[in-house]
Enzyme design. Sequence first.
Site, short mmCIF file in Angstrom:
data_model
loop_
_atom_site.label_atom_id
_atom_site.label_comp_id
_atom_site.label_asym_id
_atom_site.label_seq_id
_atom_site.Cartn_x
_atom_site.Cartn_y
_atom_site.Cartn_z
N GLY A 102 0.87 -1.18 0.00
CA GLY A 102 0.00 0.00 0.00
C GLY A 102 0.90 1.22 0.00
O GLY A 102 1.97 1.22 0.62
N LYS A 103 0.49 2.24 -0.72
CA LYS A 103 1.38 3.40 -0.90
C LYS A 103 1.72 4.08 0.42
O LYS A 103 2.88 4.43 0.66
CB LYS A 103 0.75 4.40 -1.88
N GLY A 104 0.74 4.27 1.28
CA GLY A 104 1.00 4.93 2.56
C GLY A 104 2.00 4.13 3.37
O GLY A 104 3.00 4.66 3.88
N ASN A 155 3.99 11.55 -10.74
CA ASN A 155 4.95 11.08 -11.76
C ASN A 155 4.50 11.69 -13.08
O ASN A 155 3.53 12.47 -13.13
CB ASN A 155 5.06 9.55 -11.78
N THR A 198 8.25 13.32 -10.71
CA THR A 198 9.27 12.27 -10.84
C THR A 198 9.27 11.78 -12.28
O THR A 198 8.22 11.60 -12.90
CB THR A 198 9.03 11.11 -9.85
N LEU A 199 10.48 11.59 -12.81
CA LEU A 199 10.65 11.27 -14.24
C LEU A 199 11.33 9.92 -14.44
O LEU A 199 12.09 9.74 -15.38
CB LEU A 199 11.49 12.37 -14.91
N ASP A 251 7.16 5.27 -4.29
CA ASP A 251 7.00 5.20 -2.82
C ASP A 251 8.34 5.41 -2.13
O ASP A 251 8.43 6.12 -1.12
CB ASP A 251 6.41 3.85 -2.41
N GLY A 287 10.97 -6.36 -4.94
CA GLY A 287 10.05 -6.11 -3.84
C GLY A 287 9.84 -4.62 -3.61
O GLY A 287 10.47 -3.78 -4.26
#
Length: 314
Positions: A40-42, A186, A222-223, A254, A289
């Site tokens: 999960g991103k958070g 992004n 972000t690139l 993340d 991962g």
Amino acid sequence: MQRNITVFGSSVVDLMSRAPHLPAPAETVKGSFFMQSPGGKGFNQAIAARKAGVDVAMITKLGRDSLSEIPLRAMREAGLSEEYLFFSDSVPTGTALIMVDETTGQNAIVIVPGACSTITDADVAGASEQICNSEFLLLQLEINQDANEKAAELAKEHGVKVIVNTAPYQPVSDDFLRGVYLVTPNEVEAEELTGVAVTDKERADRAAELLFAKGVRNVLITLGSRGVYLNEGGKSEIIPAYRVRAVDTTGAGDAFNGGLVAALAEGKTLREAAQFANALAALSVQRLGTTASMPSRAEIDSFLSQTADLTGQK
Ligand code: ADP
């Protein structure tokens, strides 16, 4: 002394299988590997920041089920406090069902956000002291957006700098963006947010102008392997990424956002924080991962001292 930082967001359990090919509709395929891991991103961003060596308050919501043990164990191992964990009595812990084709690496994913999409006003109120006492509040768009709006409103009222990682993209209101300290889309999300395809620096400048017009104070796009575009409200630049051999870029965003908030917690400037986050993300993409690939502070420091010249940065 370290500044107080809060990561408010999603926590889901990744249920990952590998198989000779992805199943077609109605097909059953015998797989070769299965793994459960916290995600999960958070959650990923909080772990990245914590492993980078700072104290982090993580606010998220889990179900009262056995799956919740997976993020709980990871939080204990990482030294993240459980003080701001909320639990749903009726909705299970979120899951991401990930199938990977072991030959091509292609995947198919179903995300069921579960409990972390049921964060109530009462939950936000329960964490309000932590939110209001933070210097930075890092949000993503993976939980129910009304909870993000509540948390952002509270934070802005108390002078807390709100950082919004606009992933996964969903439309957000102008009210939500107004007064936000920093957005970190992004390239794809930057286009979704502004309608401008960020194909070069001039177009990134145009996208940033549109976000400034909505009341955002700083823009960082972000690139991928090209690094990051940073615009602090006038002066803009591209900070190149480190040249590394990437094996798995899942969770690069993340890693970057976790690294960014960790560096800000230490009082670094936005530009310095973006460089630190570039290094953290460059280390993470060299390993498989997501949370497992987040580097420790010792690894980041050693990478930074060895590779100071790789990007031409000092
Ligand atoms: P997302 O994962 O959200 O799509 P990006 O692909 O833009 O985000 O990657 C986030 C950051 O991770 C980049 O700004 C960069 O710092 C780092 N990164 C991503 N891919 C690479 C790569 N191949 N080599 C080095 N750094 C990378």
